[in-house]
Design a protein around this motif. Sequence first.
Motif, mmCIF file in Angstrom:
data_model
loop_
_atom_site.group_PDB
_atom_site.id
_atom_site.type_symbol
_atom_site.label_atom_id
_atom_site.label_comp_id
_atom_site.label_asym_id
_atom_site.label_seq_id
_atom_site.Cartn_x
_atom_site.Cartn_y
_atom_site.Cartn_z
ATOM 1 N N LEU A 96 -5.414 1.611 -4.785
ATOM 2 C CA LEU A 96 -4.871 2.223 -3.498
ATOM 3 C C LEU A 96 -6.044 2.410 -2.581
ATOM 4 O O LEU A 96 -5.919 2.021 -1.465
ATOM 5 C CB LEU A 96 -4.077 3.593 -3.874
ATOM 6 C CG LEU A 96 -3.633 4.157 -2.655
ATOM 7 C CD1 LEU A 96 -2.779 3.359 -1.706
ATOM 8 C CD2 LEU A 96 -2.888 5.693 -3.050
ATOM 9 N N TYR A 97 -6.966 3.050 -3.084
ATOM 10 C CA TYR A 97 -7.996 3.416 -1.844
ATOM 11 C C TYR A 97 -8.840 2.254 -1.679
ATOM 12 O O TYR A 97 -9.090 1.998 -0.381
ATOM 13 C CB TYR A 97 -9.080 4.519 -2.859
ATOM 14 C CG TYR A 97 -8.436 5.962 -2.706
ATOM 15 C CD1 TYR A 97 -7.272 6.282 -2.262
ATOM 16 C CD2 TYR A 97 -9.366 6.783 -2.888
ATOM 17 C CE1 TYR A 97 -6.844 7.601 -2.298
ATOM 18 C CE2 TYR A 97 -8.957 8.130 -2.983
ATOM 19 C CZ TYR A 97 -7.762 8.458 -2.505
ATOM 20 O OH TYR A 97 -7.277 9.755 -2.451
ATOM 21 N N LEU A 131 2.490 1.697 -3.563
ATOM 22 C CA LEU A 131 1.193 2.306 -4.347
ATOM 23 C C LEU A 131 1.081 3.694 -4.154
ATOM 24 O O LEU A 131 0.797 4.553 -5.086
ATOM 25 C CB LEU A 131 -0.138 1.280 -4.118
ATOM 26 C CG LEU A 131 -1.182 1.444 -5.254
ATOM 27 C CD1 LEU A 131 -0.424 1.095 -6.738
ATOM 28 C CD2 LEU A 131 -2.062 0.549 -4.945
ATOM 29 N N ALA A 132 0.952 4.151 -2.758
ATOM 30 C CA ALA A 132 0.525 5.395 -2.451
ATOM 31 C C ALA A 132 1.801 6.352 -2.827
ATOM 32 O O ALA A 132 1.564 7.640 -3.437
ATOM 33 C CB ALA A 132 0.546 5.791 -0.852
ATOM 34 N N LEU A 148 0.771 -1.307 -0.099
ATOM 35 C CA LEU A 148 -0.057 -0.006 0.158
ATOM 36 C C LEU A 148 1.038 1.181 0.005
ATOM 37 O O LEU A 148 0.586 2.359 -0.547
ATOM 38 C CB LEU A 148 -0.916 -0.084 1.096
ATOM 39 C CG LEU A 148 -2.165 -1.167 1.249
ATOM 40 C CD1 LEU A 148 -2.805 -1.161 2.690
ATOM 41 C CD2 LEU A 148 -3.079 -0.600 0.045
ATOM 42 N N LEU A 171 -6.423 0.529 0.722
ATOM 43 C CA LEU A 171 -6.494 1.170 2.033
ATOM 44 C C LEU A 171 -7.680 1.051 2.953
ATOM 45 O O LEU A 171 -7.761 1.000 4.187
ATOM 46 C CB LEU A 171 -6.263 2.474 1.678
ATOM 47 C CG LEU A 171 -4.574 3.129 1.749
ATOM 48 C CD1 LEU A 171 -4.635 4.711 1.328
ATOM 49 C CD2 LEU A 171 -4.191 3.036 3.071
ATOM 50 N N SER A 194 -4.543 2.395 -10.767
ATOM 51 C CA SER A 194 -3.560 2.517 -9.555
ATOM 52 C C SER A 194 -4.298 3.141 -8.399
ATOM 53 O O SER A 194 -4.191 2.626 -7.101
ATOM 54 C CB SER A 194 -2.438 2.994 -9.833
ATOM 55 O OG SER A 194 -1.578 1.946 -10.646
ATOM 56 N N TRP A 195 -4.802 4.266 -8.535
ATOM 57 C CA TRP A 195 -5.392 5.214 -7.458
ATOM 58 C C TRP A 195 -6.431 4.481 -6.922
ATOM 59 O O TRP A 195 -6.929 4.402 -5.715
ATOM 60 C CB TRP A 195 -5.902 6.663 -8.150
ATOM 61 C CG TRP A 195 -6.106 7.738 -7.213
ATOM 62 C CD1 TRP A 195 -6.306 7.661 -5.969
ATOM 63 C CD2 TRP A 195 -6.094 8.997 -7.698
ATOM 64 N NE1 TRP A 195 -6.470 8.917 -5.670
ATOM 65 C CE2 TRP A 195 -6.511 9.710 -6.627
ATOM 66 C CE3 TRP A 195 -5.965 9.717 -8.982
ATOM 67 C CZ2 TRP A 195 -6.449 11.475 -6.564
ATOM 68 C CZ3 TRP A 195 -6.069 11.001 -8.840
ATOM 69 C CH2 TRP A 195 -6.284 11.828 -7.851
#
Length: 159
Positions: free
Chosen positions: A130-131, A37-38, A34, A134, A126-127
């Motif tokens: 990521l979310y 990715l962030a 994570l 998360l 990817s965004w």
Amino acid sequence: MTAPTAEAPTETGALIDHILSRYHERHRSELPGLLDLAEKVGRVHATDQQSPKDLAQSLAALGRELEGHMAKEEMILFPAMRAGGGAGIGPPVAVMRAEHDDHAEAIERIRKMTGNLTPPDHACGSWRALYAGLDRFLEDLAAHVALENHVLFPRFERG
């Protein structure tokens, strides 16, 4: 979020083993991906106004806090609990509860900076990944904290 007590063993040693395998190991295995990715999303979308600024830094800080917290539990608190607790266990439990409050504040900061982990319409894969990751991680962390705060710790706190 699933109720953390639904899958939790009742015996203290088994409960601690469950916390270690279900939560500590999972947090340690998921957080590095994570964080990578962030960092990627932050770098690629640095000029996007909707990109959460400082998300990677906030996540890294949470990771450092969490790692220190879990290490204290594993080296100090859990062995004392396995040995039955005793008169001196109250202060370490109080410290862990205070750190849980810090984790909750970090979770809230991350949720706030990401619009409650809601990607904008134009967000890339990817965004979005990521979310979604998360969201699962933070829900898992909240369940972990709740299990310790509401099931494990009360067994060793004197009223």
